[in-house]
Scaffold this motif. Structure first.
Motif, PDB file in Angstrom:
ATOM      1  N   PHE A  40       0.838  -1.207   0.000  1.00  0.00           N
ATOM      2  CA  PHE A  40       0.000   0.000   0.000  1.00  0.00           C
ATOM      3  C   PHE A  40       0.874   1.259   0.000  1.00  0.00           C
ATOM      4  CE2 PHE A  40      -2.352   3.419   2.007  1.00  0.00           C
ATOM      5  CZ  PHE A  40      -3.578   3.345   1.372  1.00  0.00           C
ATOM      6  N   PRO A  41       0.535   2.260  -0.863  1.00  0.00           N
ATOM      7  CA  PRO A  41      -0.604   2.353  -1.789  1.00  0.00           C
ATOM      8  C   PRO A  41      -0.325   1.804  -3.189  1.00  0.00           C
ATOM      9  CG  PRO A  41       0.525   4.443  -1.724  1.00  0.00           C
ATOM     10  CD  PRO A  41       1.272   3.531  -0.780  1.00  0.00           C
ATOM     11  N   VAL A  42       0.838   1.191  -3.404  1.00  0.00           N
ATOM     12  CA  VAL A  42       1.126   0.578  -4.700  1.00  0.00           C
ATOM     13  C   VAL A  42       0.282  -0.677  -4.856  1.00  0.00           C
ATOM     14  CG1 VAL A  42       2.920  -0.431  -6.148  1.00  0.00           C
ATOM     15  CG2 VAL A  42       3.479   1.476  -4.616  1.00  0.00           C
ATOM     16  N   LEU A  43      -0.305  -0.841  -6.038  1.00  0.00           N
ATOM     17  CA  LEU A  43      -1.213  -1.965  -6.257  1.00  0.00           C
ATOM     18  C   LEU A  43      -0.494  -3.304  -6.184  1.00  0.00           C
ATOM     19  CD1 LEU A  43      -3.406  -0.614  -9.216  1.00  0.00           C
ATOM     20  CD2 LEU A  43      -3.937  -0.643  -6.766  1.00  0.00           C
ATOM     21  N   SER A  44      -1.183  -4.281  -5.589  1.00  0.00           N
ATOM     22  CA  SER A  44      -0.693  -5.657  -5.536  1.00  0.00           C
ATOM     23  C   SER A  44      -1.881  -6.561  -5.246  1.00  0.00           C
ATOM     24  CB  SER A  44       0.368  -5.816  -4.441  1.00  0.00           C
ATOM     25  OG  SER A  44      -0.241  -5.822  -3.155  1.00  0.00           O
ATOM     26  N   PRO A  45      -1.767  -7.869  -5.522  1.00  0.00           N
ATOM     27  CA  PRO A  45      -2.873  -8.789  -5.198  1.00  0.00           C
ATOM     28  C   PRO A  45      -3.235  -8.763  -3.721  1.00  0.00           C
ATOM     29  CG  PRO A  45      -1.281  -9.864  -6.630  1.00  0.00           C
ATOM     30  CD  PRO A  45      -0.667  -8.561  -6.219  1.00  0.00           C
ATOM     31  N   GLY A  46      -2.243  -8.518  -2.856  1.00  0.00           N
ATOM     32  CA  GLY A  46      -2.497  -8.523  -1.424  1.00  0.00           C
ATOM     33  C   GLY A  46      -3.478  -7.460  -0.968  1.00  0.00           C
ATOM     34  N   LEU A  47      -3.623  -6.381  -1.708  1.00  0.00           N
ATOM     35  CA  LEU A  47      -4.580  -5.339  -1.333  1.00  0.00           C
ATOM     36  C   LEU A  47      -6.010  -5.858  -1.383  1.00  0.00           C
ATOM     37  CD1 LEU A  47      -3.108  -2.180  -3.109  1.00  0.00           C
ATOM     38  CD2 LEU A  47      -2.827  -2.917  -0.735  1.00  0.00           C
ATOM     39  N   VAL A  48      -6.230  -6.906  -2.178  1.00  0.00           N
ATOM     40  CA  VAL A  48      -7.551  -7.544  -2.256  1.00  0.00           C
ATOM     41  C   VAL A  48      -7.584  -8.820  -1.429  1.00  0.00           C
ATOM     42  CG1 VAL A  48      -9.255  -8.618  -3.774  1.00  0.00           C
ATOM     43  CG2 VAL A  48      -8.013  -6.576  -4.529  1.00  0.00           C
ATOM     44  N   PHE A  49      -6.583  -9.673  -1.612  1.00  0.00           N
ATOM     45  CA  PHE A  49      -6.588 -10.975  -0.947  1.00  0.00           C
ATOM     46  C   PHE A  49      -6.344 -10.880   0.559  1.00  0.00           C
ATOM     47  CE2 PHE A  49      -5.175 -12.764  -5.245  1.00  0.00           C
ATOM     48  CZ  PHE A  49      -6.487 -13.082  -5.586  1.00  0.00           C
ATOM     49  N   ALA A  50      -5.920  -9.709   1.034  1.00  0.00           N
ATOM     50  CA  ALA A  50      -5.707  -9.547   2.481  1.00  0.00           C
ATOM     51  C   ALA A  50      -6.970  -9.818   3.275  1.00  0.00           C
ATOM     52  CB  ALA A  50      -5.200  -8.135   2.783  1.00  0.00           C
ATOM     53  N   ILE A  51      -8.132  -9.598   2.668  1.00  0.00           N
ATOM     54  CA  ILE A  51      -9.382  -9.729   3.421  1.00  0.00           C
ATOM     55  C   ILE A  51      -9.755 -11.190   3.701  1.00  0.00           C
ATOM     56  CG2 ILE A  51     -10.239  -7.560   2.456  1.00  0.00           C
ATOM     57  CD1 ILE A  51     -12.148  -9.193   0.697  1.00  0.00           C
ATOM     58  N   ILE A  52      -9.091 -12.126   3.028  1.00  0.00           N
ATOM     59  CA  ILE A  52      -9.367 -13.539   3.317  1.00  0.00           C
ATOM     60  C   ILE A  52      -8.100 -14.264   3.763  1.00  0.00           C
ATOM     61  CG2 ILE A  52     -11.400 -13.762   1.848  1.00  0.00           C
ATOM     62  CD1 ILE A  52      -9.571 -15.014  -0.312  1.00  0.00           C
ATOM     63  N   SER A  53      -7.013 -13.510   3.931  1.00  0.00           N
ATOM     64  CA  SER A  53      -5.738 -14.108   4.312  1.00  0.00           C
ATOM     65  C   SER A  53      -5.519 -13.995   5.820  1.00  0.00           C
ATOM     66  CB  SER A  53      -4.585 -13.412   3.578  1.00  0.00           C
ATOM     67  OG  SER A  53      -4.739 -13.505   2.175  1.00  0.00           O
ATOM     68  N   HIS A  54      -4.763 -14.941   6.364  1.00  0.00           N
ATOM     69  CA  HIS A  54      -4.450 -14.945   7.793  1.00  0.00           C
ATOM     70  C   HIS A  54      -3.032 -15.469   7.994  1.00  0.00           C
ATOM     71  CE1 HIS A  54      -8.855 -14.897   7.731  1.00  0.00           C
ATOM     72  NE2 HIS A  54      -8.784 -14.324   8.918  1.00  0.00           N
ATOM     73  N   ASP A  55      -2.413 -15.022   9.060  1.00  0.00           N
ATOM     74  CA  ASP A  55      -1.051 -15.428   9.379  1.00  0.00           C
ATOM     75  C   ASP A  55      -1.005 -16.931   9.653  1.00  0.00           C
ATOM     76  OD1 ASP A  55       1.486 -15.821  10.323  1.00  0.00           O
ATOM     77  OD2 ASP A  55       1.354 -14.384  11.966  1.00  0.00           O
ATOM     78  N   PRO A  56      -0.243 -17.704   8.864  1.00  0.00           N
ATOM     79  CA  PRO A  56      -0.163 -19.155   9.102  1.00  0.00           C
ATOM     80  C   PRO A  56       0.360 -19.514  10.481  1.00  0.00           C
ATOM     81  CG  PRO A  56       0.708 -18.608   6.938  1.00  0.00           C
ATOM     82  CD  PRO A  56       0.505 -17.303   7.648  1.00  0.00           C
ATOM     83  N   GLY A  57       1.082 -18.596  11.112  1.00  0.00           N
ATOM     84  CA  GLY A  57       1.623 -18.870  12.433  1.00  0.00           C
ATOM     85  C   GLY A  57       0.698 -18.501  13.574  1.00  0.00           C
ATOM     86  N   ASN A  58      -0.512 -18.045  13.233  1.00  0.00           N
ATOM     87  CA  ASN A  58      -1.458 -17.613  14.267  1.00  0.00           C
ATOM     88  C   ASN A  58      -2.841 -18.175  13.960  1.00  0.00           C
ATOM     89  OD1 ASN A  58      -2.883 -16.340  16.289  1.00  0.00           O
ATOM     90  ND2 ASN A  58      -2.643 -14.265  15.470  1.00  0.00           N
ATOM     91  N   ALA A  59      -3.044 -19.434  14.310  1.00  0.00           N
ATOM     92  CA  ALA A  59      -4.322 -20.096  14.018  1.00  0.00           C
ATOM     93  C   ALA A  59      -5.476 -19.463  14.788  1.00  0.00           C
ATOM     94  CB  ALA A  59      -4.230 -21.580  14.348  1.00  0.00           C
ATOM     95  N   THR A  60      -5.180 -18.834  15.924  1.00  0.00           N
ATOM     96  CA  THR A  60      -6.241 -18.201  16.715  1.00  0.00           C
ATOM     97  C   THR A  60      -6.949 -17.132  15.916  1.00  0.00           C
ATOM     98  OG1 THR A  60      -4.992 -18.596  18.748  1.00  0.00           O
ATOM     99  CG2 THR A  60      -6.735 -16.953  18.844  1.00  0.00           C
ATOM    100  N   HIS A  61      -6.194 -16.412  15.092  1.00  0.00           N
ATOM    101  CA  HIS A  61      -6.761 -15.319  14.300  1.00  0.00           C
ATOM    102  C   HIS A  61      -7.842 -15.833  13.350  1.00  0.00           C
ATOM    103  CE1 HIS A  61      -5.971 -11.747  11.340  1.00  0.00           C
ATOM    104  NE2 HIS A  61      -7.037 -11.533  12.096  1.00  0.00           N
ATOM    105  N   ILE A  62      -7.505 -16.850  12.575  1.00  0.00           N
ATOM    106  CA  ILE A  62      -8.471 -17.355  11.609  1.00  0.00           C
ATOM    107  C   ILE A  62      -9.652 -18.028  12.308  1.00  0.00           C
ATOM    108  CG2 ILE A  62      -7.262 -19.550  11.263  1.00  0.00           C
ATOM    109  CD1 ILE A  62      -8.220 -19.486   8.355  1.00  0.00           C
ATOM    110  N   LEU A  63      -9.397 -18.745  13.406  1.00  0.00           N
ATOM    111  CA  LEU A  63     -10.489 -19.407  14.125  1.00  0.00           C
ATOM    112  C   LEU A  63     -11.460 -18.389  14.721  1.00  0.00           C
ATOM    113  CD1 LEU A  63      -8.543 -22.284  15.929  1.00  0.00           C
ATOM    114  CD2 LEU A  63     -10.046 -22.458  13.930  1.00  0.00           C
ATOM    115  N   ALA A  64     -10.937 -17.289  15.239  1.00  0.00           N
ATOM    116  CA  ALA A  64     -11.806 -16.248  15.796  1.00  0.00           C
ATOM    117  C   ALA A  64     -12.656 -15.621  14.703  1.00  0.00           C
ATOM    118  CB  ALA A  64     -10.959 -15.185  16.491  1.00  0.00           C
ATOM    119  N   ASN A  65     -12.060 -15.337  13.554  1.00  0.00           N
ATOM    120  CA  ASN A  65     -12.827 -14.732  12.465  1.00  0.00           C
ATOM    121  C   ASN A  65     -13.885 -15.675  11.914  1.00  0.00           C
ATOM    122  OD1 ASN A  65     -11.577 -12.232  12.528  1.00  0.00           O
ATOM    123  ND2 ASN A  65      -9.983 -12.815  11.072  1.00  0.00           N
TER     124      ASN A  65
END
Length: 223
Positions: free
Chosen positions: A59-84
């Protein structure tokens, strides 16, 4: 045959996503995408490549992550994805009873994108996760219940036994009404340092919650 208690039937319907196809789709997409994220680590992706694909690092340079961030989660933090996933299962699932399936998906995408974008713009930090979209459903459902269905809410439990379905439903409705308010206060406390924030994108969380409440107010106003 002894009939199954009503509240157990209700729980079964919720756990199996009955009448919640859009919510189920969101949860499955997030879980499958999480598997893809983990897979890229075994493919030898560098940190820079991984952030470019899955986070708002560019950000603010365009990349796929600017969109895919909304469904991505840190692989090292399973609590984050489970809570969401838990928030989506509960609050998006309940919201879907008052939205069309297309509206649920569009609402999630719009609020989640706004949350990660504002968070990165304000803090300058990269972020990822479905939290903004999930919390938008928290804000929407609580506000929608109060604005549109308050006349039929069952909040009085004195006439029921503690395990009767009507009492449990009243407790449930009360919790769903109060949770957005309590969680909002907690987020504000995090933003001013009263509560530990850790790695949480507090700004994005607040944006999602407020957008959800605002959408509920807007829907009611244009009726």
């Amino acid at each position: 045959m002894i009939p199954r208690p009503a509240f157990l039937n209700e729980l079964r319907r919720r756990f199996t996503f009955q009448k919640r196809p859009a919510t189920l789709s969101l949860v499955l997409v997030i879980l499958v995408w999480y598997g893809i994220e983990i897979g890229t680590l075994y493919l030898g992706w560098t940190v820079a490549e991984w952030q470019w694909m899955f986070t708002t690092e560019s950000f603010p340079v365009l990349s796929p992550g600017l969109v895919f961030a909304i469904i991505s989660h840190d692989p090292g933090n399973a609590t984050h994805i489970l809570a969401n996933v838990a928030f989506l299962w509960l609050f998006a699932g309940e919201s879907e009873q008052h939205m069309s399936s297309l509206e649920v998906v569009g609402f999630f995408v719009a609020t989640a994108l706004a949350s990660v974008t504002v968070s990165s713009a304000v803090t300058g930090d990269s972020t990822l996760g479905a939290s903004g979209g999930a919390l938008a459903f928290v804000g929407f459902y609580g506000a929608h219940l109060f604005l549109t269905h308050r006349e039929v809410l069952e909040l009085e439990t004195s006439g029921y036994g503690p395990v009767q379905y009507e009492a449990l439903r009243a407790y449930w409705q009360g919790a769903l009404l109060l949770f957005p308010l309590g969680f909002g206060i907690y987020l504000l406390g995090q933003s001013v340092g009263l509560f530990p924030a850790g790695n949480a994108a507090v700004i994005g969380h607040i944006v999602g919650l407020l957008l959800g409440m605002g959408y509920a107010v807007g829907r009611e106003w244009i009726k």
